[in-house]
Design a protein around this motif. Structure first.
Motif, PDB file in Angstrom:
ATOM      1  N   LEU A 197      43.371   4.877  38.795  1.00  0.00           N
ATOM      2  CA  LEU A 197      43.961   6.344  38.821  1.00  0.00           C
ATOM      3  C   LEU A 197      43.116   7.332  38.490  1.00  0.00           C
ATOM      4  CD1 LEU A 197      47.670   6.124  37.772  1.00  0.00           C
ATOM      5  CD2 LEU A 197      46.926   6.368  40.047  1.00  0.00           C
ATOM      6  N   THR A 198      42.958   8.194  39.418  1.00  0.00           N
ATOM      7  CA  THR A 198      42.138   9.422  39.203  1.00  0.00           C
ATOM      8  C   THR A 198      42.830  10.668  39.394  1.00  0.00           C
ATOM      9  OG1 THR A 198      41.320   9.625  41.451  1.00  0.00           O
ATOM     10  CG2 THR A 198      39.999   8.313  39.922  1.00  0.00           C
ATOM     11  N   ASP A 199      42.206  11.804  38.711  1.00  0.00           N
ATOM     12  CA  ASP A 199      42.838  13.214  38.976  1.00  0.00           C
ATOM     13  C   ASP A 199      42.020  13.872  40.145  1.00  0.00           C
ATOM     14  OD1 ASP A 199      44.533  15.423  37.500  1.00  0.00           O
ATOM     15  OD2 ASP A 199      42.484  16.353  37.735  1.00  0.00           O
ATOM     16  N   GLU A 200      43.113  14.465  41.128  1.00  0.00           N
ATOM     17  CA  GLU A 200      42.572  15.334  41.959  1.00  0.00           C
ATOM     18  C   GLU A 200      43.350  16.465  41.855  1.00  0.00           C
ATOM     19  OE1 GLU A 200      42.232  13.403  45.922  1.00  0.00           O
ATOM     20  OE2 GLU A 200      40.828  11.660  45.230  1.00  0.00           O
ATOM     21  N   ASP A 201      42.833  17.512  41.458  1.00  0.00           N
ATOM     22  CA  ASP A 201      43.416  18.906  41.360  1.00  0.00           C
ATOM     23  C   ASP A 201      44.832  18.666  40.932  1.00  0.00           C
ATOM     24  OD1 ASP A 201      41.328  20.247  42.787  1.00  0.00           O
ATOM     25  OD2 ASP A 201      42.126  19.515  44.687  1.00  0.00           O
ATOM     26  N   GLY A 202      44.963  17.869  39.680  1.00  0.00           N
ATOM     27  CA  GLY A 202      46.249  17.775  39.000  1.00  0.00           C
ATOM     28  C   GLY A 202      47.084  16.793  39.446  1.00  0.00           C
ATOM     29  N   ILE A 203      46.739  15.935  40.732  1.00  0.00           N
ATOM     30  CA  ILE A 203      47.606  15.035  41.260  1.00  0.00           C
ATOM     31  C   ILE A 203      46.966  13.602  40.758  1.00  0.00           C
ATOM     32  CG2 ILE A 203      48.277  13.895  43.287  1.00  0.00           C
ATOM     33  CD1 ILE A 203      49.356  16.666  42.774  1.00  0.00           C
ATOM     34  N   ALA A 204      47.921  12.632  40.367  1.00  0.00           N
ATOM     35  CA  ALA A 204      47.474  11.205  39.815  1.00  0.00           C
ATOM     36  C   ALA A 204      47.218  10.563  41.367  1.00  0.00           C
ATOM     37  CB  ALA A 204      48.667  10.519  39.239  1.00  0.00           C
ATOM     38  N   THR A 205      46.147  10.128  41.472  1.00  0.00           N
ATOM     39  CA  THR A 205      45.685   9.653  42.930  1.00  0.00           C
ATOM     40  C   THR A 205      44.936   8.032  42.661  1.00  0.00           C
ATOM     41  OG1 THR A 205      45.167  11.831  43.716  1.00  0.00           O
ATOM     42  CG2 THR A 205      44.532   9.930  44.883  1.00  0.00           C
ATOM     43  N   PRO A 206      45.600   7.217  43.311  1.00  0.00           N
ATOM     44  CA  PRO A 206      44.988   5.917  43.276  1.00  0.00           C
ATOM     45  C   PRO A 206      43.428   5.941  43.788  1.00  0.00           C
ATOM     46  CG  PRO A 206      46.854   5.869  44.411  1.00  0.00           C
ATOM     47  CD  PRO A 206      46.847   7.056  44.141  1.00  0.00           C
ATOM     48  N   ALA A 207      42.524   5.318  43.018  1.00  0.00           N
ATOM     49  CA  ALA A 207      41.080   5.416  43.502  1.00  0.00           C
ATOM     50  C   ALA A 207      40.677   4.485  44.410  1.00  0.00           C
ATOM     51  CB  ALA A 207      40.374   5.087  42.187  1.00  0.00           C
ATOM     52  N   ASP A 208      41.507   3.479  44.679  1.00  0.00           N
ATOM     53  CA  ASP A 208      41.037   2.446  45.441  1.00  0.00           C
ATOM     54  C   ASP A 208      42.450   1.621  46.125  1.00  0.00           C
ATOM     55  OD1 ASP A 208      40.388  -0.523  46.946  1.00  0.00           O
ATOM     56  OD2 ASP A 208      38.431   0.616  46.444  1.00  0.00           O
ATOM     57  N   MET A 209      42.614   1.483  47.243  1.00  0.00           N
ATOM     58  CA  MET A 209      44.009   1.001  47.727  1.00  0.00           C
ATOM     59  C   MET A 209      44.062  -0.600  47.453  1.00  0.00           C
ATOM     60  SD  MET A 209      45.737   3.409  49.459  1.00  0.00           S
ATOM     61  CE  MET A 209      47.010   2.474  50.257  1.00  0.00           C
ATOM     62  N   ASP A 210      43.038  -1.103  47.119  1.00  0.00           N
ATOM     63  CA  ASP A 210      43.011  -2.623  46.832  1.00  0.00           C
ATOM     64  C   ASP A 210      42.832  -3.079  45.595  1.00  0.00           C
ATOM     65  OD1 ASP A 210      43.589  -2.990  49.708  1.00  0.00           O
ATOM     66  OD2 ASP A 210      41.123  -2.852  50.086  1.00  0.00           O
ATOM     67  N   SER A 211      42.356  -1.985  44.708  1.00  0.00           N
ATOM     68  CA  SER A 211      42.131  -2.446  43.334  1.00  0.00           C
ATOM     69  C   SER A 211      43.278  -2.730  42.424  1.00  0.00           C
ATOM     70  CB  SER A 211      41.041  -1.151  42.634  1.00  0.00           C
ATOM     71  OG  SER A 211      39.886  -1.209  43.219  1.00  0.00           O
ATOM     72  N   ARG A 212      43.358  -3.632  41.501  1.00  0.00           N
ATOM     73  CA  ARG A 212      44.373  -3.843  40.793  1.00  0.00           C
ATOM     74  C   ARG A 212      43.713  -4.228  39.394  1.00  0.00           C
ATOM     75  NH1 ARG A 212      46.539  -2.105  44.479  1.00  0.00           N
ATOM     76  NH2 ARG A 212      48.226  -3.072  45.702  1.00  0.00           N
ATOM     77  N   SER A 213      44.617  -4.173  38.409  1.00  0.00           N
ATOM     78  CA  SER A 213      44.412  -4.197  36.927  1.00  0.00           C
ATOM     79  C   SER A 213      44.523  -5.798  36.558  1.00  0.00           C
ATOM     80  CB  SER A 213      45.121  -3.383  36.059  1.00  0.00           C
ATOM     81  OG  SER A 213      46.565  -3.830  35.823  1.00  0.00           O
ATOM     82  N   GLY A 214      45.270  -6.274  37.236  1.00  0.00           N
ATOM     83  CA  GLY A 214      45.587  -7.847  36.517  1.00  0.00           C
ATOM     84  C   GLY A 214      46.900  -7.886  35.819  1.00  0.00           C
ATOM     85  N   ASP A 215      47.372  -6.695  35.458  1.00  0.00           N
ATOM     86  CA  ASP A 215      48.342  -6.631  34.553  1.00  0.00           C
ATOM     87  C   ASP A 215      49.924  -6.425  35.323  1.00  0.00           C
ATOM     88  OD1 ASP A 215      49.713  -6.072  31.451  1.00  0.00           O
ATOM     89  OD2 ASP A 215      50.447  -4.629  32.713  1.00  0.00           O
ATOM     90  N   ALA A 216      50.993  -6.918  35.403  1.00  0.00           N
ATOM     91  CA  ALA A 216      51.976  -6.792  36.169  1.00  0.00           C
ATOM     92  C   ALA A 216      52.467  -5.483  36.114  1.00  0.00           C
ATOM     93  CB  ALA A 216      52.926  -8.041  36.134  1.00  0.00           C
TER      94      ALA A 216
END
Length: 213
Positions: free
Chosen positions: A47-66
């Motif tokens: 998750l990244t910050d874009e002008d104060g908005i929580a924004t997914p960095a990549d549509m396909d990336s996952r952490s591996g934690d459910a």
């Protein structure tokens, strides 16, 4: 699930268990758990910050934690929201997912009950009280102890400032210490310090104000 492998939301969920006064049914405030998940995803670059908005960095990336990936998917599928909004928006979804992980990891025990002898329900009990006691002591030491913030792990600093905001430890640090810990929590990830500040403020706003005598 070893103590060191616990995610930030899992640690905050366990910190909500006061081993001396466990809550009825294992119910905990969901805000601190969600805040921990947001910070954890930001630390991982998901998750990244874009002008104060929580924004997914990549549509396909996952952490591996459910639990973390469940939140990441929720952010993907929802309208854009600032970090503060995500601390409470459908936060119970994340809190419940983390709780089930803690059951699977042996930290909590699920106990089936029937309300009025008819309606099925599940209550939760603390299974590894000694481990939770150690976690609480270590977090209190990070928050209130003499070790300089720079000497703490960034994850520990993040947990400490969020637990403090939620009043999970029964003792509050001074503003200067909180500031040092917040800076430490975001030291190695660009923009993370700001995110920690945002979610910490949102968590603090959810804590009930004690009634005046």
């Amino acid at each position: 699930m070893s103590h060191g492998s616990l995610t930030l939301p899992a640690r905050l969920s366990l910190l909500a268990w006061d081993t001396a006064r466990p809550p009825a049914g294992g119910a905990h405030p969901a805000g601190p758990v969600r805040a921990g998940a947001l910070v954890d995803l930001a630390r991982r670059g998901l998750l990244t910050d874009e002008d104060g908005i929580a924004t997914p960095a990549d549509m396909d990336s996952r952490s591996g934690d459910a639990a973390l990936d469940g939140l990441l998917e929720l952010v993907h599928e929802s309208c854009p929201h600032p970090w503060r909004t995500w601390v409470t928006l459908r936060a119970r979804v994340t809190a419940d997912a983390v709780r089930e992980q803690l059951v699977a990891g042996g930290y909590l025990r699920a106990e089936k009950r029937r309300v009025l002898g008819v309606f099925p329900s599940v209550e939760y009990a603390l299974e590894r009280a000694a481990a939770v006691k150690v976690l609480r002591e270590e977090t209190r030491e990070a928050l209130l102890g003499p070790l300089p913030a720079a000497g703490l792990a960034e994850r520990d600093a993040a947990v400490a400032v969020l637990a403090d905001a939620a009043d999970l430890l029964g003792g509050s640090a001074g503003e200067r210490r909180v500031e040092e810990l917040t800076e430490r929590a975001g030291a190695s990830v660009p923009g993370l310090e700001r995110i920690v500040r945002e979610v910490r403020a949102a968590v603090a706003a959810t804590v009930p104000v004690p009634a005046s005598s």
